[in-house]
Motif scaffolding. Structure first.
Motif, PDB file in Angstrom:
ATOM      1  N   GLN A  83      29.895  26.266  42.474  1.00 60.75           N
ATOM      2  CA  GLN A  83      29.174  26.576  43.715  1.00 60.75           C
ATOM      3  C   GLN A  83      28.668  25.303  44.380  1.00 60.75           C
ATOM      4  N   GLN A  84      28.191  24.373  43.582  1.00 60.87           N
ATOM      5  CA  GLN A  84      27.654  23.137  44.155  1.00 60.87           C
ATOM      6  C   GLN A  84      28.765  22.237  44.690  1.00 60.87           C
ATOM      7  N   LEU A  85      29.914  22.225  44.018  1.00 57.61           N
ATOM      8  CA  LEU A  85      31.033  21.429  44.525  1.00 57.61           C
ATOM      9  C   LEU A  85      31.494  21.962  45.879  1.00 57.61           C
ATOM     10  N   LYS A 133      52.161  32.701  51.259  1.00 63.96           N
ATOM     11  CA  LYS A 133      51.923  33.290  52.574  1.00 63.96           C
ATOM     12  C   LYS A 133      50.438  33.295  52.902  1.00 63.96           C
ATOM     13  N   LYS A 134      49.611  33.286  51.857  1.00 64.75           N
ATOM     14  CA  LYS A 134      48.168  33.349  52.061  1.00 64.75           C
ATOM     15  C   LYS A 134      47.455  32.607  50.943  1.00 64.75           C
ATOM     16  N   ALA A 135      46.383  31.912  51.292  1.00 59.74           N
ATOM     17  CA  ALA A 135      45.542  31.213  50.320  1.00 59.74           C
ATOM     18  C   ALA A 135      44.158  31.860  50.368  1.00 59.74           C
ATOM     19  N   ILE A 136      43.725  32.419  49.245  1.00 56.20           N
ATOM     20  CA  ILE A 136      42.469  33.179  49.208  1.00 56.20           C
ATOM     21  C   ILE A 136      41.489  32.521  48.241  1.00 56.20           C
ATOM     22  N   ILE A 137      40.276  32.281  48.727  1.00 61.40           N
ATOM     23  CA  ILE A 137      39.207  31.704  47.909  1.00 61.40           C
ATOM     24  C   ILE A 137      38.275  32.836  47.477  1.00 61.40           C
ATOM     25  N   GLY A 138      38.114  33.010  46.181  1.00 60.54           N
ATOM     26  CA  GLY A 138      37.236  34.053  45.660  1.00 60.54           C
ATOM     27  C   GLY A 138      35.882  33.488  45.266  1.00 60.54           C
ATOM     28  N   ILE A 139      34.831  33.955  45.924  1.00 63.88           N
ATOM     29  CA  ILE A 139      33.455  33.511  45.641  1.00 63.88           C
ATOM     30  C   ILE A 139      32.583  34.757  45.536  1.00 63.88           C
ATOM     31  N   LYS A 140      31.700  34.799  44.573  1.00 68.21           N
ATOM     32  CA  LYS A 140      30.814  35.959  44.444  1.00 68.21           C
ATOM     33  C   LYS A 140      29.983  36.146  45.711  1.00 68.21           C
ATOM     34  N   GLY A 141      29.880  37.394  46.138  1.00 69.97           N
ATOM     35  CA  GLY A 141      29.182  37.701  47.377  1.00 69.97           C
ATOM     36  C   GLY A 141      27.735  37.248  47.404  1.00 69.97           C
ATOM     37  N   LYS A 142      27.141  37.089  46.234  1.00 69.34           N
ATOM     38  CA  LYS A 142      25.731  36.677  46.195  1.00 69.34           C
ATOM     39  C   LYS A 142      25.541  35.235  46.656  1.00 69.34           C
ATOM     40  N   HIS A 143      26.610  34.446  46.647  1.00 67.07           N
ATOM     41  CA  HIS A 143      26.513  33.042  47.066  1.00 67.07           C
ATOM     42  C   HIS A 143      26.737  32.951  48.577  1.00 67.07           C
ATOM     43  N   LYS A 144      25.822  33.523  49.321  1.00 71.19           N
ATOM     44  CA  LYS A 144      25.991  33.649  50.769  1.00 71.19           C
ATOM     45  C   LYS A 144      26.074  32.288  51.469  1.00 71.19           C
ATOM     46  N   LYS A 145      25.269  31.341  51.027  1.00 73.10           N
ATOM     47  CA  LYS A 145      25.280  30.020  51.667  1.00 73.10           C
ATOM     48  C   LYS A 145      26.622  29.332  51.474  1.00 73.10           C
ATOM     49  N   LEU A 176      33.573  38.312  46.002  1.00 67.41           N
ATOM     50  CA  LEU A 176      33.787  38.993  44.724  1.00 67.41           C
ATOM     51  C   LEU A 176      32.512  39.721  44.303  1.00 67.41           C
ATOM     52  N   PRO A 177      32.635  40.797  43.549  1.00 62.05           N
ATOM     53  CA  PRO A 177      31.433  41.447  43.015  1.00 62.05           C
ATOM     54  C   PRO A 177      30.775  40.547  41.969  1.00 62.05           C
ATOM     55  N   ASP A 178      29.477  40.696  41.810  1.00 64.84           N
ATOM     56  CA  ASP A 178      28.746  39.877  40.838  1.00 64.84           C
ATOM     57  C   ASP A 178      28.842  40.531  39.461  1.00 64.84           C
ATOM     58  N   ILE A 179      30.032  40.404  38.865  1.00 65.10           N
ATOM     59  CA  ILE A 179      30.301  41.028  37.569  1.00 65.10           C
ATOM     60  C   ILE A 179      30.838  39.990  36.604  1.00 65.10           C
ATOM     61  N   TYR A 180      30.824  40.358  35.336  1.00 59.87           N
ATOM     62  CA  TYR A 180      31.482  39.547  34.314  1.00 59.87           C
ATOM     63  C   TYR A 180      32.641  40.357  33.745  1.00 59.87           C
ATOM     64  N   PRO A 181      33.868  39.791  33.606  1.00 61.17           N
ATOM     65  CA  PRO A 181      34.227  38.403  33.928  1.00 61.17           C
ATOM     66  C   PRO A 181      35.031  38.301  35.225  1.00 61.17           C
ATOM     67  N   ALA A 182      34.351  38.136  36.351  1.00 56.56           N
ATOM     68  CA  ALA A 182      35.041  38.008  37.639  1.00 56.56           C
ATOM     69  C   ALA A 182      35.977  36.806  37.653  1.00 56.56           C
ATOM     70  N   GLY A 183      35.676  35.803  36.833  1.00 59.14           N
ATOM     71  CA  GLY A 183      36.498  34.599  36.816  1.00 59.14           C
ATOM     72  C   GLY A 183      37.681  34.669  35.870  1.00 59.14           C
TER      73      GLY A 183
END
Length: 442
Positions: free
Chosen positions: A48-50, A72-84, A107-114
């Motif tokens: 998140q900090q990077l 065809k598409k590049a998608i970045i997955g970030i948990k929705g809680k990291h709004k900033k 992404l939902p704030d679940i384990y293991p989303a990664g």
């Protein structure tokens, strides 16, 4: 020089902890390229900090990789809680004029989303087959720090440093950049603890990271962080149990409630991973590896062992036991189909990160670990020749030789999967063996 050659020459590996050589991933053509910015392990704070500090570089590296694999598409997955972070990345995607190709999905704030296969499903709706990899459903997955390293490689910079978080029951929680080969103890002492006699260190996140039996090692490219807890902490006691102890407890206590299976991330994706059956086999057929081949479907996320089981048993250990038996007998699971669908109950059985953190007893330590610009200047670095999936790097330097930071010191052996390694400091080679190449600072 192609991007693939630059990535290969830079020695880039998966920075999320797995350490798979990135050039091998980029050698495939894919419909989607996905960036894992979930960082689902509790307490770790690198990705998140990077993305907040280096959004342009990460987006550019990610876009370059995506164009190279002809996605065809590049998608970045970030948990929705990291709004900033999401806002920053979306704003920079538009500023860099790549919005037609790169997008951010929450992404939902679940384990293991990664988890790689969970990430693929959340971002594309596709299910990777049992024992399969994302490319089988048209996806290539890289981590956010890996994307940063790809950008740096395009500028001719090799991987000589890694970012990691120091967290846990410590006075100082922080995230910083560390030269590869730095003594681990030098990093741990930045926590504000000098004497570790009453502490235990987890190498990586609290879920999948192993308990360290020695603190005498050295930082590798795939280190993501260290969680430091007092020895009496319940998580440390649980993770310190031996395989024989886990086997005895499992055989004596399991009541076959199947909670380990009902919450298993791979089972919920439609795979035949059923830990409760491994627990049953441990009781009645401990030598029957052939009948327990589904154990090979376990991703070892540890959710069954550290969250799901209501009586604190060791389902993952049962899976690992039968995996070992299969390896001894040269057995491999054979899937019976190639198309899979997530189970309808999946959406009701996802484990929220907050509940997981509370269950682990880490609520009081779930605090920021801010990025610091502190510079570490170790006198001697020990750079492991095997810090990645595949064959160890073959040394190309000799004792007494002077090297510069970023210089190649270990190459990939001919016709092998592996990754190059480079000098993380300028100095003199003082050791060049099979396991490490040591450099003393000039």
């Amino acid at each position: 020089m192609s991007l693939l050659d630059m990535v290969k020459d830079a020695g880039i590996i998966g920075a999320g902890g797995a350490g798979f050589p990135t050039h091998a991933k980029l050698a495939s053509k894919a419909e989607y390229i996905l960036m894992n910015g979930a960082e689902c392990e509790p307490l770790l704070r690198v990705d998140q900090q990077l993305m907040e500090l280096y959004p342009d570089e990460i987006i550019k590296g990610f876009e370059q990789a995506g164009r190279f694999v002809e996605a065809k598409k590049a998608i970045i997955g970030i948990k929705g809680k990291h709004k900033k972070v999401i806002a920053i990345m979306r704003e920079r995607i538009e500023a860099l004029q790549v919005g037609d190709f790169v997008e951010v999905k929450a992404l939902p704030d679940i384990y293991p989303a990664g988890d790689e296969q969970v990430l693929v499903y959340e971002l594309t709706g596709r299910v990777v087959p049992e024992t399969g990899i994302p490319i089988q459903v048209g996806c290539v997955v890289i981590n956010s720090e890996t994307a940063l390293n790809i950008y740096n490689a395009s500028l001719g910079k090799s991987v000589t440093e890694t970012y990691l978080t120091i967290a846990g029951d410590v006075p100082n929680r922080l995230t910083l950049k560390v030269p590869v080969g730095t003594p681990i103890m030098d990093v741990l002492k930045l926590s504000g603890i000098e004497n570790f006699a009453n502490y235990t260190v987890i190498d990586g996140g609290p879920m999948m990271g192993p308990v360290m039996t020695s603190l005498d090692g050295y930082i590798t490219k795939k280190n993501k962080g260290f969680v430091i807890l007092k020895k009496q902490h319940p998580l440390i006691r649980k993770k310190s149990i031996t395989a024989d102890q886990a086997k005895r407890i499992n055989r004596a206590t399991c009541e076959q409630c199947r909670m380990c299976t009902d919450l298993c991330p791979r089972y919920l994706l439609g795979h035949d991973m059923q830990p409760h059956k491994m627990m049953r086999a441990m009781q009645y057929k401990p030598q029957d590896a052939e009948g327990q081949q589904t154990a090979q479907l376990c991703c070892q996320c540890n959710l069954c062992e550290l969250f799901s089981c209501p009586v604190n048993l060791y389902p993952k250990s049962a899976n690992v036991y039968f995996k070992g038996k299969m390896a001894e007998q040269n057995l491999r699971y054979q899937r019976t189909k190639d198309e899979f669908e997530a189970r309808p109950v999946r959406s009701h059985r996802l484990v929220p990160s907050k509940r997981l953190i509370a269950r682990l007893g880490l609520h009081d330590f779930d605090k920021p670990a801010p990025m610091t610009d502190m510079e570490m200047n170790p006198e001697v670095v020990y750079i492991a020749t095997r810090q990645h999936v595949g064959a160890p790097a073959a040394s190309v330097v000799t004792v007494g030789q002077t090297v510069q930071q970023g210089q190649l010191i270990g190459k990939i052996p001919e016709d092998s999967l592996g990754a190059a390694i480079h000098a993380s400091i300028s100095g003199t080679v003082v050791e060049s063996g099979n396991d490490y190449i040591a450099i003393r600072r000039a």
